[in-house]
Write a protein that holds these residues in place. Structure first.
Motif, PDB file in Angstrom:
ATOM      1  N   LEU A   1       0.814  -1.232  -0.038  1.00 41.72           N
ATOM      2  CA  LEU A   1      -0.035  -0.475  -0.227  1.00 41.72           C
ATOM      3  C   LEU A   1       1.245   1.104   0.251  1.00 41.72           C
ATOM      4  CD1 LEU A   1      -3.191   0.992  -0.046  1.00 41.72           C
ATOM      5  CD2 LEU A   1      -2.789   0.949   2.045  1.00 41.72           C
ATOM      6  N   ILE A   2       2.170   1.339   0.433  1.00 40.80           N
ATOM      7  CA  ILE A   2       2.764   2.354   0.502  1.00 40.80           C
ATOM      8  C   ILE A   2       3.292   3.145  -0.222  1.00 40.80           C
ATOM      9  CG2 ILE A   2       4.665   3.241   1.878  1.00 40.80           C
ATOM     10  CD1 ILE A   2       3.867   2.152   4.358  1.00 40.80           C
ATOM     11  N   ALA A   3       3.783   1.655  -0.951  1.00 42.44           N
ATOM     12  CA  ALA A   3       5.023   1.288  -3.321  1.00 42.44           C
ATOM     13  C   ALA A   3       3.341   2.013  -3.636  1.00 42.44           C
ATOM     14  CB  ALA A   3       4.879   0.377  -3.100  1.00 42.44           C
ATOM     15  N   LEU A   4       2.298   1.720  -3.314  1.00 41.44           N
ATOM     16  CA  LEU A   4       1.329   2.217  -4.126  1.00 41.44           C
ATOM     17  C   LEU A   4       1.163   3.379  -4.494  1.00 41.44           C
ATOM     18  CD1 LEU A   4      -2.013   0.192  -6.000  1.00 41.44           C
ATOM     19  CD2 LEU A   4      -2.602   1.643  -4.207  1.00 41.44           C
ATOM     20  N   LEU A   5       0.914   4.354  -3.081  1.00 41.74           N
ATOM     21  CA  LEU A   5       0.337   5.467  -2.767  1.00 41.74           C
ATOM     22  C   LEU A   5       2.048   6.790  -3.197  1.00 41.74           C
ATOM     23  CD1 LEU A   5      -0.988   5.405   1.170  1.00 41.74           C
ATOM     24  CD2 LEU A   5      -1.888   5.957  -0.592  1.00 41.74           C
ATOM     25  N   SER A   6       2.966   5.477  -3.001  1.00 41.55           N
ATOM     26  CA  SER A   6       4.080   6.168  -3.513  1.00 41.55           C
ATOM     27  C   SER A   6       4.381   6.301  -5.261  1.00 41.55           C
ATOM     28  CB  SER A   6       5.543   6.221  -2.979  1.00 41.55           C
ATOM     29  OG  SER A   6       6.553   6.010  -4.300  1.00 41.55           O
ATOM     30  N   VAL A   7       4.145   5.848  -5.719  1.00 40.15           N
ATOM     31  CA  VAL A   7       3.254   6.021  -7.371  1.00 40.15           C
ATOM     32  C   VAL A   7       2.314   7.157  -7.495  1.00 40.15           C
ATOM     33  CG1 VAL A   7       2.498   4.843  -9.282  1.00 40.15           C
ATOM     34  CG2 VAL A   7       4.276   3.535  -7.711  1.00 40.15           C
ATOM     35  N   LEU A   8       1.483   6.904  -6.851  1.00 39.79           N
ATOM     36  CA  LEU A   8       0.235   7.371  -6.744  1.00 39.79           C
ATOM     37  C   LEU A   8       0.405   9.268  -7.001  1.00 39.79           C
ATOM     38  CD1 LEU A   8      -2.819   5.681  -5.798  1.00 39.79           C
ATOM     39  CD2 LEU A   8      -2.889   6.213  -7.788  1.00 39.79           C
ATOM     40  N   PHE A   9       1.575   9.275  -5.518  1.00 41.93           N
ATOM     41  CA  PHE A   9       1.598  10.681  -4.946  1.00 41.93           C
ATOM     42  C   PHE A   9       2.895  11.435  -5.877  1.00 41.93           C
ATOM     43  CE2 PHE A   9      -0.810  10.151  -1.047  1.00 41.93           C
ATOM     44  CZ  PHE A   9      -2.174  10.855  -1.736  1.00 41.93           C
ATOM     45  N   GLY A  10       3.566  10.320  -6.656  1.00 38.85           N
ATOM     46  CA  GLY A  10       4.920  10.759  -6.814  1.00 38.85           C
ATOM     47  C   GLY A  10       6.007  10.993  -5.885  1.00 38.85           C
ATOM     48  N   ARG A  11       6.113  10.197  -5.063  1.00 38.30           N
ATOM     49  CA  ARG A  11       7.230  10.483  -3.627  1.00 38.30           C
ATOM     50  C   ARG A  11       7.804   9.182  -4.109  1.00 38.30           C
ATOM     51  NH1 ARG A  11       5.605  15.096  -0.538  1.00 38.30           N
ATOM     52  NH2 ARG A  11       7.884  14.561   0.022  1.00 38.30           N
ATOM     53  N   GLU A  12       8.853   9.285  -3.944  1.00 36.40           N
ATOM     54  CA  GLU A  12       9.760   8.709  -4.144  1.00 36.40           C
ATOM     55  C   GLU A  12      10.516   8.394  -2.839  1.00 36.40           C
ATOM     56  OE1 GLU A  12      13.252   9.185  -6.809  1.00 36.40           O
ATOM     57  OE2 GLU A  12      11.521   9.173  -8.785  1.00 36.40           O
ATOM     58  N   ILE A  13      10.119   9.127  -1.913  1.00 38.96           N
ATOM     59  CA  ILE A  13      10.395   9.000  -0.194  1.00 38.96           C
ATOM     60  C   ILE A  13       9.756   7.982   0.432  1.00 38.96           C
ATOM     61  CG2 ILE A  13       9.423  11.184   0.379  1.00 38.96           C
ATOM     62  CD1 ILE A  13      13.274  10.518   1.185  1.00 38.96           C
ATOM     63  N   TYR A  14       9.028   7.826  -0.230  1.00 42.62           N
ATOM     64  CA  TYR A  14       7.981   6.851   0.425  1.00 42.62           C
ATOM     65  C   TYR A  14       8.730   5.192   0.314  1.00 42.62           C
ATOM     66  CZ  TYR A  14       4.440  10.312   0.676  1.00 42.62           C
ATOM     67  OH  TYR A  14       3.583  11.180   1.497  1.00 42.62           O
ATOM     68  N   LEU A  15       9.494   4.940  -0.788  1.00 40.30           N
ATOM     69  CA  LEU A  15      10.272   3.988  -1.012  1.00 40.30           C
ATOM     70  C   LEU A  15      11.138   3.234  -0.038  1.00 40.30           C
ATOM     71  CD1 LEU A  15       9.946   4.000  -5.145  1.00 40.30           C
ATOM     72  CD2 LEU A  15       8.916   2.611  -3.741  1.00 40.30           C
ATOM     73  N   ASP A  16      11.635   5.096   0.361  1.00 39.60           N
ATOM     74  CA  ASP A  16      13.005   4.791   1.214  1.00 39.60           C
ATOM     75  C   ASP A  16      12.579   4.457   2.833  1.00 39.60           C
ATOM     76  OD1 ASP A  16      14.956   5.271  -0.180  1.00 39.60           O
ATOM     77  OD2 ASP A  16      14.875   7.476   0.073  1.00 39.60           O
ATOM     78  N   VAL A  17      11.298   4.633   3.115  1.00 37.62           N
ATOM     79  CA  VAL A  17      10.518   4.832   3.646  1.00 37.62           C
ATOM     80  C   VAL A  17      10.061   2.675   4.530  1.00 37.62           C
ATOM     81  CG1 VAL A  17       8.249   5.360   5.593  1.00 37.62           C
ATOM     82  CG2 VAL A  17       9.699   6.782   4.677  1.00 37.62           C
ATOM     83  N   ASN A  18       9.768   3.051   2.864  1.00 37.43           N
ATOM     84  CA  ASN A  18       9.456   0.982   2.664  1.00 37.43           C
ATOM     85  C   ASN A  18       9.976   0.347   3.382  1.00 37.43           C
ATOM     86  OD1 ASN A  18       6.944  -0.416   2.733  1.00 37.43           O
ATOM     87  ND2 ASN A  18       7.205   0.086   0.222  1.00 37.43           N
ATOM     88  N   ILE A  19      11.265   0.452   2.723  1.00 36.50           N
ATOM     89  CA  ILE A  19      12.239  -0.182   3.123  1.00 36.50           C
ATOM     90  C   ILE A  19      12.913  -0.410   4.123  1.00 36.50           C
ATOM     91  CG2 ILE A  19      15.019  -0.548   2.466  1.00 36.50           C
ATOM     92  CD1 ILE A  19      14.264   0.922  -0.158  1.00 36.50           C
ATOM     93  N   ILE A  20      12.664   0.244   4.984  1.00 27.99           N
ATOM     94  CA  ILE A  20      13.400   0.423   6.584  1.00 27.99           C
ATOM     95  C   ILE A  20      12.123  -0.503   7.095  1.00 27.99           C
ATOM     96  CG2 ILE A  20      13.472   1.985   8.074  1.00 27.99           C
ATOM     97  CD1 ILE A  20      15.730   1.680   6.565  1.00 27.99           C
ATOM     98  N   TYR A  21      10.908   0.268   7.068  1.00 25.94           N
ATOM     99  CA  TYR A  21      10.263  -0.641   7.335  1.00 25.94           C
ATOM    100  C   TYR A  21       9.440  -2.176   7.408  1.00 25.94           C
ATOM    101  CZ  TYR A  21       4.606  -1.521   8.332  1.00 25.94           C
ATOM    102  OH  TYR A  21       3.659  -1.721   8.991  1.00 25.94           O
ATOM    103  N   GLY A  22      10.723  -1.801   5.504  1.00 23.90           N
ATOM    104  CA  GLY A  22      10.378  -4.055   6.055  1.00 23.90           C
ATOM    105  C   GLY A  22      11.496  -4.821   6.211  1.00 23.90           C
ATOM    106  N   LEU A  23      12.627  -3.793   6.291  1.00 24.01           N
ATOM    107  CA  LEU A  23      13.530  -4.477   7.554  1.00 24.01           C
ATOM    108  C   LEU A  23      12.950  -4.540   8.998  1.00 24.01           C
ATOM    109  CD1 LEU A  23      16.811  -2.752   5.810  1.00 24.01           C
ATOM    110  CD2 LEU A  23      16.115  -5.458   5.856  1.00 24.01           C
ATOM    111  N   LEU A  24      12.328  -3.907   9.632  1.00 22.95           N
ATOM    112  CA  LEU A  24      11.974  -4.023  10.861  1.00 22.95           C
ATOM    113  C   LEU A  24      10.787  -4.788  11.771  1.00 22.95           C
ATOM    114  CD1 LEU A  24      11.688   0.019  11.924  1.00 22.95           C
ATOM    115  CD2 LEU A  24      13.532  -1.282  12.715  1.00 22.95           C
ATOM    116  N   SER A  25       9.761  -4.463   9.858  1.00 27.26           N
ATOM    117  CA  SER A  25       9.043  -5.896   9.973  1.00 27.26           C
ATOM    118  C   SER A  25       9.795  -7.347  10.050  1.00 27.26           C
ATOM    119  CB  SER A  25       8.018  -5.772   9.356  1.00 27.26           C
ATOM    120  OG  SER A  25       7.011  -7.168   8.770  1.00 27.26           O
ATOM    121  N   PHE A  26      10.476  -7.323   9.076  1.00 31.52           N
ATOM    122  CA  PHE A  26      11.201  -8.749   8.961  1.00 31.52           C
ATOM    123  C   PHE A  26      12.232  -8.665  10.615  1.00 31.52           C
ATOM    124  CE2 PHE A  26      15.431 -11.611   8.367  1.00 31.52           C
ATOM    125  CZ  PHE A  26      14.744 -12.436   7.753  1.00 31.52           C
ATOM    126  N   THR A  27      12.713  -8.294  11.178  1.00 27.08           N
ATOM    127  CA  THR A  27      13.624  -7.989  12.013  1.00 27.08           C
ATOM    128  C   THR A  27      12.520  -8.938  13.314  1.00 27.08           C
ATOM    129  OG1 THR A  27      15.274  -6.705  11.135  1.00 27.08           O
ATOM    130  CG2 THR A  27      14.957  -6.988  13.882  1.00 27.08           C
TER     131      THR A  27
END
Length: 89
Positions: A50-76
């Motif tokens: 959903l965050i990746a989808l919102l990143s595409v919709l809003f055209g904000r690439e910074i959300y993808l960086d947040v997405n990577i960190i969130y994914g790493l924290l979730s995995f941990t």
């Protein structure tokens, strides 16, 4: 973006939200800790999508960086809970 792409993004977002609602229900009624852990992991994967989808919709690439960190924290967190379930923590 064209109208078709926007429509497909909105449909994908609706499907992800519907799936997250179903998984949240599973999280609430899960009888065991393992069921709730798996449901939590699936919810985080859905929110990553959903965050990746919102990143595409809003055209904000910074959300993808947040997405990577969130994914790493979730995995941990899932690994830590898994170790706790095995009583090796």
């Amino acid at each position: 973006m064209s109208d078709l792409v926007l429509t497909l993004l909105y449909v994908a977002g609706a499907i992800i939200i519907f799936a997250m609602v179903l998984i949240f229900i599973r999280f609430l009624i899960g009888p065991a800790l393992v069921d709730r852990t798996i449901a939590f992991d699936v919810m985080t994967v859905g929110s990553l999508g959903l965050i990746a989808l919102l990143s595409v919709l809003f055209g904000r690439e910074i959300y993808l960086d947040v997405n990577i960190i969130y994914g790493l924290l979730s995995f941990t967190s899932v690994v830590v809970v898994g170790k706790y379930i095995e009583k090796k923590l």
